[in-house]
Design a protein around this motif. Structure first.
Motif, mmCIF file in Angstrom:
data_model
loop_
_atom_site.group_PDB
_atom_site.id
_atom_site.type_symbol
_atom_site.label_atom_id
_atom_site.label_comp_id
_atom_site.label_asym_id
_atom_site.label_seq_id
_atom_site.Cartn_x
_atom_site.Cartn_y
_atom_site.Cartn_z
ATOM 1 N N SER A 144 -13.653 -4.402 -1.312
ATOM 2 C CA SER A 144 -13.803 -2.962 -1.536
ATOM 3 C C SER A 144 -12.458 -2.246 -1.546
ATOM 4 O O SER A 144 -12.258 -1.284 -2.289
ATOM 5 C CB SER A 144 -14.705 -2.349 -0.458
ATOM 6 O OG SER A 144 -15.991 -2.914 -0.500
ATOM 7 N N SER A 168 -18.670 -1.318 -0.455
ATOM 8 C CA SER A 168 -18.415 -0.025 0.194
ATOM 9 C C SER A 168 -19.292 1.071 -0.416
ATOM 10 O O SER A 168 -19.419 1.194 -1.633
ATOM 11 C CB SER A 168 -16.943 0.357 0.050
ATOM 12 O OG SER A 168 -16.719 1.664 0.535
ATOM 13 N N ASP A 187 -23.298 -1.199 1.082
ATOM 14 C CA ASP A 187 -23.410 -1.311 2.538
ATOM 15 C C ASP A 187 -24.563 -0.478 3.089
ATOM 16 O O ASP A 187 -25.069 -0.759 4.182
ATOM 17 C CB ASP A 187 -22.104 -0.867 3.198
ATOM 18 C CG ASP A 187 -20.994 -1.882 2.992
ATOM 19 O OD1 ASP A 187 -21.323 -3.058 2.754
ATOM 20 O OD2 ASP A 187 -19.809 -1.490 3.051
ATOM 21 N N GLU A 214 -11.483 -1.160 4.937
ATOM 22 C CA GLU A 214 -12.470 -0.339 4.240
ATOM 23 C C GLU A 214 -13.883 -0.829 4.495
ATOM 24 O O GLU A 214 -14.792 -0.034 4.705
ATOM 25 C CB GLU A 214 -12.163 -0.341 2.735
ATOM 26 C CG GLU A 214 -13.180 0.419 1.894
ATOM 27 C CD GLU A 214 -13.273 1.882 2.259
ATOM 28 O OE1 GLU A 214 -14.362 2.464 2.130
ATOM 29 O OE2 GLU A 214 -12.251 2.448 2.698
ATOM 30 N N TYR A 215 -14.078 -2.134 4.488
ATOM 31 C CA TYR A 215 -15.419 -2.678 4.710
ATOM 32 C C TYR A 215 -15.915 -2.365 6.121
ATOM 33 O O TYR A 215 -17.021 -1.847 6.313
ATOM 34 C CB TYR A 215 -15.408 -4.190 4.474
ATOM 35 C CG TYR A 215 -16.695 -4.859 4.912
ATOM 36 C CD1 TYR A 215 -17.863 -4.702 4.175
ATOM 37 C CD2 TYR A 215 -16.744 -5.634 6.071
ATOM 38 C CE1 TYR A 215 -19.047 -5.310 4.575
ATOM 39 C CE2 TYR A 215 -17.911 -6.240 6.478
ATOM 40 C CZ TYR A 215 -19.074 -6.071 5.721
ATOM 41 O OH TYR A 215 -20.234 -6.660 6.136
ATOM 42 N N GLY A 218 -16.163 1.563 6.769
ATOM 43 C CA GLY A 218 -17.236 2.185 5.997
ATOM 44 C C GLY A 218 -18.615 1.778 6.479
ATOM 45 O O GLY A 218 -19.506 2.619 6.644
#
Length: 836
Positions: A144, A168, A187, A214-215, A218
């Motif tokens: 992502s 994401s 997600d 980010e993963y 988020g």
């Protein structure tokens, strides 16, 4: 008409530009249309032997995954090129590059894809409708973080980008990323499945940890926003570092484990990739966290990195969700045949010939590891690594291109197609891959659902056992899950925290079981165990912090036995004694020239007024009342007026003699002898009338202040009307100002005593004291307000004594030789000066 190329962009490891091989040459192929593909490999994959064992395993796994995904994409393109029903007569080409898991590295081939077809430059235009980039669509990248960078770039040119791993939720914003698609669920779907799992087992007291990328950020943010609606309490939430080489990484992991252990939760939700997840699991085992229920995701659930942690069985029960993907028929046979062909000279000759046909002067795509990898290296991962998302991503572009070209079952017209023309067909029409139908939803995702996986250990061998699935609803086969507890039954993880006496529950979010125990603040008390707030104490009571009951407030005022009050009373006694002593000295020498010039009997009256003014300080000590508050201001005003009223005749007398010598004989009788006493009486009468007005407009009153002090009620005198206050004391100010104007410019010869100078300094000192008093008195709301008033009275009394009377006492006692008529000649006896 020449058909534009369609490139497939495929990314590999950082070392994908050295040591050409027969296999790596197959990662570039020309065609009628070119697709671009992005696939991850990981950093420093060349020097694998120089890395530590966990990092080495990670790099090998990342390289293997990337290679399998790349081969899956190549397999899909070969199928399409050999198909008679999909894009008949059209050949797809592809070009593969490496991202190294770095955004800057991924931008290099991304910018290459945006160059005008056949050139190395990007056109800067106002309208890109007719712009033909190097590629028609892009496949990838996997993470992502990289997609958030490249998606904005490709969306600016409306080039379709289909990711096979970026989940994401941010990428679901089709306004920001109109041309971004993915063949995996977002997600949001994963988090919904996790919340349903917690709800079915009744786990409402949990910890959640995410990797600091980010993963992880988020997914954890989505999870925290959803759990409140299901009364799930978050006992701990935290992030773990992704770069384990950082100096503080170990300490952060240890702190995370300690905090989780302090919460006493039995369930931990972990959103992280394999390496940070493995590091957290390793620290949990080493620090003795105990057997917990770990809920994971595909990012680490199926990874050999996490599963290879020593004594991993001791962490407890591992449950998690992985995407529901189907097999790709013929892929394993395709890979086996490809690696068998690599060993043949004919294959290498064709590969070199193919390499010469491709344009390689911009970015080289050779992969060093591809020349040394064998089928045995990647065969075990073919059964674990999911290839279907890559396969579906290629077919989604192919089907959109098929419809955009207006192909028939027999052939496709040779017409140029712009990238943006594919978006309409990708948004609206379903497509079929291996008998399964797919369609992009409103957020440009394909939601195929999830499988619930349980880590089952059989003879120290890990087996990924499916125990349920999620597709809008969650279905679990609980009988197949063997929890690592004493009775092998599901553990409980409920909110059991009990607040201590004097603490209340501060609710977190909207669910009642998620709270912090917070101490009751001052002046509030704890009423019951389940109370969500502290009850305020009545106004007449108070309570310390974390109290279970209220206490009665004690009264606070200036007590007689306080050290400060004793000091002030002592100063008052000295001031009164000084006034009385001066009066007795003046009475003894009443007929002397000095006393007569100072006012004679009026000086005694002034000293008596100052003595009474000093004694009025007693009104400010002790418990106040409405009557005392009223008398305080009246006594101060009347006593001070009694002193200033005696200065007025002398000041007027001096002014008439010095400034108006011709009128002085006629007017002096009004300010001397009996006339002076009439002025004193008139001044006192006026001040008495003003005191009466003050009583009518708003006298001072007793105020019980419950706010200024935490545990006491402050008893002070409050001013009801500042207008009445100004009226009462304004008259004395006017008298003092008039005396100052009449005397401050008077000059006397060196052989005479300057009677006016004492009045000037006395009034000036009073002005300075009053300025400070008004500022302090108007702002103070404590017991120091009474102290300020006492200090003001004493300062005024002593100021007048020191500036006007003490110098005269010095002459009477120590310089009697100066107490003569010549030195203290009365102004009225002086001869008026002739006008020039």
């Amino acid at each position: 008409m020449k058909v534009p190329e369609l490139w497939l962009f495929l990314s590999f490891g950082c070392a994908a530009s050295v040591s050409p091989s027969c296999l790596s040459a197959q990662f570039r192929r020309p065609g009628d249309f070119i697709l671009g593909g992005l696939f991850p490999f990981g950093k420093d994959t060349v020097n694998l032997t120089a890395r530590s064992e966990p990092t080495l395993l990670l790099c090998e796994r990342l390289f293997t995954d990337g290679l399998i995904w790349a081969l899956g994409m190549r397999f899909a393109i070969d199928q399409i090129n050999n198909s008679s029903s999909l894009l008949p007569g059209i050949t797809l080409g592809y070009d593969m590059y490496d991202t190294c898991f770095e955004a800057l590295v991924a931008l290099q081939p991304s910018l290459l894809f945006l160059t005008r077809n056949g050139t190395t430059g990007i056109g800067v235009l106002c309208n890109y409708t007719e712009y033909q980039p190097r590629v028609t669509a892009v496949i990838g990248p996997h993470k992502s973080d990289l997609c958030l960078v490249t998606a904005k770039l490709f969306s600016s040119f409306l080039i379709p980008q289909v990711s096979y791993g970026a989940s994401s939720e941010t990428l679901s914003n089709t306004e920001l990323y109109p041309s971004f698609y993915r063949t995996v669920p977002s997600d949001k779907n994963l988090v919904e499945a996790v919340v349903l799992l917690l709800t079915q087992f009744g786990w409402n007291w949990i910890a959640t940890v995410g990797s600091d990328d980010e993963y992880g950020r988020g997914a954890q943010a989505l999870f925290l926003s959803m759990v409140g609606n299901d009364n799930i309490c978050i006992a701990f939430e935290g992030l773990i570092p992704t770069d384990l080489a950082e100096p503080n990484a170990k300490r952060q992991l240890e702190d995370t484990v300690k905090l989780i252990n302090s919460t006493k939760v039995n369930v931990i939700v972990l959103f992280a990739f394999s390496l940070p997840a493995q590091a957290l699991l390793e620290h949990s085992i080493r620090m003795g966290l105990g057997k917990k229920v770990w809920i994971g995701t595909e990012a680490w659930m199926l990874s050999d990195i996490a599963a290879s942690t020593p004594i991993i069985q001791s962490i407890g029960t591992v449950l998690g969700f992985v995407m529901r993907t189907g097999p790709v028929p013929g892929f394993q046979e395709y890979v086996a045949e490809l690696f068998s062909s690599v060993e043949q000279e004919e294959f290498c000759r064709e590969s070199r010939e193919l390499s010469r046909l491709t344009n390689a002067e911009v970015l080289d795509t050779h992969c060093q590891q591809c020349g040394h990898v064998t089928l045995g290296d990647i065969w075990p991962m073919l059964r674990v690594t999911t290839v279907q998302p890559v396969h579906v991503a290629v077919y989604s572009v192919a089907h959109a291109l098929h419809r955009a070209l207006g192909c028939t079952p027999e052939a496709c017209p040779k017409t140029p197609i712009r990238s943006w023309q594919l978006l309409h067909f990708m948004n609206t029409l379903p497509f079929e891959v291996n008998g399964q139908s797919f369609r992009f939803d409103q957020s440009h995702s394909t939601n195929t659902g999830y499988k619930l996986i349980f880590w089952a250990w059989r003879n120290s061998t890990l087996t990924y056992l499916p125990v349920g699935y999620y597709d809008q609803s969650l279905y679990i086969h609980k009988s197949q899950i063997q929890f690592h507890t004493a009775d092998q039954k599901e553990p409980s993880s409920e909110c059991f925290r009990r607040c201590q006496p004097g603490q209340f529950r501060r609710i977190k979010g909207f669910n009642l079981c998620c709270y912090d125990c917070t101490d009751c603040p001052e002046n509030t008390f704890w009423s019951s165990t389940d109370s969500t707030s502290c009850s305020p104490c009545p106004q007449h009571q108070w309570a310390p912090a974390r109290s279970t009951r209220c206490l009665d407030r004690s009264e606070r005022f200036l007590f007689w036995d306080e050290p400060l009050a004793v000091a002030l009373v002592t100063a008052m006694a000295l001031s009164t004694a000084l006034s009385c002593g001066t009066a007795l000295l003046f009475l003894k020498h009443l007929q002397t020239p000095l006393v007569q010039v100072s006012g004679g009997g009026r000086s005694l009256f002034a000293l008596l007024s100052l003595a009474l003014l000093s004694l009025s300080c007693c009104l400010y000590v002790g418990k106040p009342s409405d009557g005392l508050c009223t008398v305080q201001q009246l006594s101060y005003a009347l006593c001070l007026n009694g002193c200033f009223s005696t200065f007025v005749p002398k000041a007027l007398e001096i002014t008439l003699v010095t400034e108006f010598p011709r009128c002085a004989p006629r007017l002096l009788r009004w300010v001397t002898h009996s006339g002076a006493w009439l002025l004193v009486a008139a001044s006192l009468l006026i001040e008495g009338l003003l005191c009466f007005c003050h009583l009518q407009l708003g006298p001072d009153f007793l105020v019980a202040d419950y706010q200024s002090l935490p545990s006491e009620v402050l008893l002070v005198c409050g001013t009801k009307s500042w207008a009445a206050f100004a009226l009462l004391h304004g008259y004395n100010s006017c008298l003092a100002f008039a005396c100052f104007l009449c005397t401050f410019m008077v000059q006397t010869s060196g052989r005479r005593y300057n009677v006016a100078r004492g009045i000037t300094f006395a009034t000036l000192i009073c002005f300075v004291i009053w300025i400070f008093f008004i500022v302090i008195f108007a702002t103070l709301r404590t017991v120091l307000r009474a102290v300020t008033q006492i200090c003001t009275i004493l300062a005024t009394t002593l100021g007048i004594l020191v500036s006007y009377f003490i110098p005269k006492c010095y002459i009477i006692v120590f310089r009697p030789d100066l107490n003569t008529e010549d030195y203290f000649q009365n102004p009225i006896e002086e001869e008026p000066e002739e006008d020039s």
